[in-house]
Design a protein around this motif. Structure first.
Motif, mmCIF file in Angstrom:
data_model
loop_
_atom_site.group_PDB
_atom_site.id
_atom_site.type_symbol
_atom_site.label_atom_id
_atom_site.label_comp_id
_atom_site.label_asym_id
_atom_site.label_seq_id
_atom_site.Cartn_x
_atom_site.Cartn_y
_atom_site.Cartn_z
ATOM 1 N N LEU A 18 0.827 -1.234 0.232
ATOM 2 C CA LEU A 18 -0.069 0.056 -0.137
ATOM 3 C C LEU A 18 0.835 1.237 -0.101
ATOM 4 N N ASN A 19 2.112 1.455 0.582
ATOM 5 C CA ASN A 19 2.790 2.606 0.684
ATOM 6 C C ASN A 19 3.242 2.754 -0.777
ATOM 7 N N PRO A 20 4.288 1.791 -1.316
ATOM 8 C CA PRO A 20 4.548 2.193 -2.713
ATOM 9 C C PRO A 20 3.550 2.388 -3.793
ATOM 10 N N LEU A 21 2.187 1.654 -3.601
ATOM 11 C CA LEU A 21 1.018 1.984 -4.529
ATOM 12 C C LEU A 21 0.776 3.264 -4.487
ATOM 13 N N ASN A 22 0.575 3.904 -3.313
ATOM 14 C CA ASN A 22 0.075 5.018 -3.080
ATOM 15 C C ASN A 22 0.708 6.105 -3.361
ATOM 16 N N SER A 23 2.092 5.829 -3.212
ATOM 17 C CA SER A 23 2.887 6.998 -3.454
ATOM 18 C C SER A 23 3.314 6.967 -5.031
ATOM 19 N N SER A 24 3.122 6.072 -5.790
ATOM 20 C CA SER A 24 3.131 6.046 -7.261
ATOM 21 C C SER A 24 2.089 6.282 -7.924
ATOM 22 N N ASP A 40 -2.043 25.905 -8.636
ATOM 23 C CA ASP A 40 -0.933 25.644 -9.546
ATOM 24 C C ASP A 40 0.003 24.349 -9.079
ATOM 25 N N PHE A 41 1.114 24.076 -10.077
ATOM 26 C CA PHE A 41 1.748 22.718 -9.930
ATOM 27 C C PHE A 41 2.637 22.897 -8.493
ATOM 28 N N THR A 42 3.086 24.137 -8.316
ATOM 29 C CA THR A 42 3.844 23.967 -6.805
ATOM 30 C C THR A 42 3.022 23.747 -5.754
ATOM 31 N N ALA A 43 1.777 24.301 -5.919
ATOM 32 C CA ALA A 43 0.872 24.137 -4.644
ATOM 33 C C ALA A 43 0.817 22.300 -4.534
ATOM 34 N N VAL A 44 0.254 21.932 -5.557
ATOM 35 C CA VAL A 44 -0.316 20.357 -5.761
ATOM 36 C C VAL A 44 0.888 19.712 -5.345
ATOM 37 N N SER A 45 2.351 19.881 -5.643
ATOM 38 C CA SER A 45 3.251 19.088 -5.348
ATOM 39 C C SER A 45 3.513 18.586 -3.922
ATOM 40 N N TRP A 46 2.631 19.284 -2.870
ATOM 41 C CA TRP A 46 2.490 19.071 -1.517
ATOM 42 C C TRP A 46 1.883 17.828 -1.321
ATOM 43 N N ILE A 47 1.107 17.478 -2.355
ATOM 44 C CA ILE A 47 0.426 16.102 -2.237
ATOM 45 C C ILE A 47 1.470 14.722 -2.355
ATOM 46 N N ILE A 48 2.497 15.216 -2.877
ATOM 47 C CA ILE A 48 3.736 14.168 -2.965
ATOM 48 C C ILE A 48 4.628 14.302 -1.787
ATOM 49 N N ILE A 49 5.157 15.648 -1.500
ATOM 50 C CA ILE A 49 5.970 16.124 -0.512
ATOM 51 C C ILE A 49 5.569 15.387 0.762
ATOM 52 N N GLY A 141 6.547 -4.265 -7.287
ATOM 53 C CA GLY A 141 5.478 -4.449 -8.351
ATOM 54 C C GLY A 141 4.570 -3.227 -8.147
ATOM 55 N N ALA A 142 4.095 -3.030 -6.787
ATOM 56 C CA ALA A 142 3.226 -2.106 -6.561
ATOM 57 C C ALA A 142 3.661 -0.524 -6.950
ATOM 58 N N ALA A 143 5.046 -0.466 -6.839
ATOM 59 C CA ALA A 143 5.653 0.674 -7.337
ATOM 60 C C ALA A 143 5.592 0.920 -8.860
ATOM 61 N N ALA A 144 5.903 -0.422 -9.620
ATOM 62 C CA ALA A 144 5.942 -0.361 -11.148
ATOM 63 C C ALA A 144 4.660 -0.185 -11.793
ATOM 64 N N PHE A 145 3.447 -0.704 -11.100
ATOM 65 C CA PHE A 145 2.328 -0.688 -11.844
ATOM 66 C C PHE A 145 1.353 0.313 -11.158
ATOM 67 N N GLY A 146 1.791 1.134 -10.359
ATOM 68 C CA GLY A 146 0.734 2.056 -9.653
ATOM 69 C C GLY A 146 0.458 3.336 -10.710
ATOM 70 N N PRO A 147 1.568 3.840 -11.489
ATOM 71 C CA PRO A 147 1.222 4.795 -12.411
ATOM 72 C C PRO A 147 0.092 4.392 -13.428
ATOM 73 N N PHE A 148 0.271 2.869 -13.948
ATOM 74 C CA PHE A 148 -0.672 2.234 -14.795
ATOM 75 C C PHE A 148 -2.022 2.133 -14.255
ATOM 76 N N MET A 149 -1.951 1.640 -12.935
ATOM 77 C CA MET A 149 -3.188 1.534 -12.176
ATOM 78 C C MET A 149 -4.040 2.783 -12.033
ATOM 79 N N GLY A 150 -3.023 3.805 -11.679
ATOM 80 C CA GLY A 150 -3.715 5.123 -11.438
ATOM 81 C C GLY A 150 -4.377 5.887 -12.551
#
Length: 463
Positions: A18-24, A40-49, A141-150
């Motif tokens: 769940l950790n790598p899946l949600n981070s990816s 803007d992009f800078t503000a939304v980057s806080w969802i990652i940071i 696997g979760a990190a690899a397929f996270g963007p595809f699933m998202g």
């Protein structure tokens, strides 16, 4: 390995993914979140940071807490926390609430990562290497397929889907964990007699508070100034406050008997320090591409979420394919040839980004993705081996914790880098500047690894 052991391993695997899946998955959701919350992009980057800052703090803290309160309890509490966050995040009335629930999700998933490996090591006594390799497949696997699933989920619904999808994983993991993870041993006499103040000292809550508030204040000062387009006294105050708090954090850690990040260890073992710095730079490179390229595809090239997920899949597949080859190569030749090759590949991928053109075929980004994917597969094994080779056996636990901290700091810096370069809007010119910066970092890694190639020692000899 018996049937119960396999079910135990699956229950832990479903939790730690769940950790790598949600981070990816969130890498594909950035443009959608910008549109939904008018940011803007800078503000939304806080969802990652915010996710990675919380993970960097929560994982070592929860690892210590599990020694006191029991690993089964922490694992089940992590699942419950992740479930709660995944249920309330789609209901967020504002972006600030979404970030808060994202932090809660990070803490919950970090609880499982912090103790999952330990549960397997303790309760699966035969074929442990097989068990740990299976858990690695869940993580990678979760990190690899996270963007595809998202990409699939957001294309079919909206950003809320990347939280709802957690529910079946959490439910399955909780049921299996409740049935298969043995109950914790009674709390030791020492732990049961600890006062709240002693517990806070053991956890180094002062160090955690200084580290977290200092890092957040520093990032707010930098990103807010970039987002607004001018530097105000408030930005300067936030930046200086963060810097002062981080200096205080360093002073505190050097004096603490139970430090959150044992900085003195770095001073005693310079080879381990070099490995961690290099690993941090590797993660700056990888995650700058990982989070930057989906926004480039969707914002600049107007590729939809589904196709973006398909294209990003090449990154994960190349990484997974390279990992088994990397293991055999490193066993024979040591980690440094693989590290050098990885740096060359990242340099090539970064240069490829620089020479992309708005009229270039969209699928041409797969060249850069493949280069970074293979590089990541090599680094996942090579950097881990380099860390083991450079760390004395008596502090290998501490070394592993510091290694993961370096990963998170590199990831946070990648988000900061993208936010500074792009500012309010993701654009092609900024993406090219990002490619130039990544090229410089990658060439630095090539230079560092080339300097050390003359002293190559196979893994077997170094041990």
């Amino acid at each position: 390995m018996g049937r119960r052991s396999w079910w135990l391993m699956i229950s832990v695997g479903l939790g730690i993914l769940l950790n790598p899946l949600n981070s990816s998955m969130v890498s594909v959701a950035i443009p959608e979140l910008q549109h939904a919350f008018h940011l803007d992009f800078t503000a939304v980057s806080w969802i990652i940071i915010s996710f990675y800052i919380a993970s960097a703090v929560a994982q070592p803290v929860m690892g210590k807490a599990s020694d006191l309160f029991g690993r089964r309890k922490i694992f089940l509490l992590g699942l419950t926390t992740a479930l709660l966050a995944s249920c309330v995040a789609p209901l967020s009335p504002s972006f600030g609430w979404l970030v808060l629930f994202r932090i809660l999700q990070s803490i919950g998933t970090s609880m499982m990562v912090a103790v999952g490996m330990a549960i397997v090591r303790i309760h699966i006594t035969e074929k442990q290497s097989t068990a740990l390799s299976v858990l690695s497949i869940f993580l990678s696997g979760a990190a690899a397929f996270g963007p595809f699933m998202g990409g699939i989920l957001i294309h079919g619904w909206d950003w809320r889907a990347i939280f709802i999808v957690n529910l079946p994983f959490v439910a399955a993991s909780f049921l299996l964990a409740w049935l298969t993870i043995p109950k914790d041993e009674p709390v030791t006499t020492m732990a049961s007699r600890m006062t709240p103040r002693q517990w806070m000292t053991r956890m180094d809550m002062t160090g955690i508070l200084l580290f977290t508030t200092g890092l957040v204040a520093l990032l707010i000062g930098i990103l807010a100034a970039k987002s607004s387009g001018n530097v105000t006294p408030l930005h300067v105050i936030a930046f200086l406050t963060g810097a002062v708090l981080l200096v205080a954090f360093v002073r505190h850690e050097l004096k603490s008997a139970s430090p959150f990040i044992p900085l003195r260890t770095f001073a005693r073992y310079p080879a381990m320090t070099r490995v961690n710095v290099e690993f941090m730079l590797v993660n700056v490179l990888y995650y700058s591409l990982f989070f930057g390229l989906p926004s480039y595809l969707q914002t600049v090239r107007h590729v939809n979420e589904f196709d973006t997920g398909i294209l990003m899949l090449s990154l994960g597949l190349c990484s997974l394919a390279a990992s088994p080859f990397a293991g055999r190569w490193i066993e024979k030749s040591g980690p440094r040839p693989a590290q050098f090759t990885s740096a060359i590949l990242m340099t090539f991928g970064s240069v490829w980004i620089v020479f992309l053109h708005p009229s270039s075929p969209v699928f041409s980004v797969c060249v850069a993705l493949a280069a970074f994917g293979v590089s990541n597969g090599l680094n996942n094994v090579a950097m881990q081996a380099a860390m083991f080779n450079s760390s004395p056996k008596e502090i290998i636990g501490v070394a592993s914790g510091l290694f993961n901290t370096s990963r998170y700091i590199g990831t946070i810096l990648s988000s900061l880098l993208i936010g500074i370069v792009m500012g309010g809007k993701f654009n092609f010119a900024g993406f090219r500047v990002l490619g130039i910066i990544l090229t410089v970092i990658a060439m630095t890694l090539v230079w560092l690894n080339r300097r050390r190639r003359a002293s190559l020692i196979p893994v077997s000899a170094e041990r």
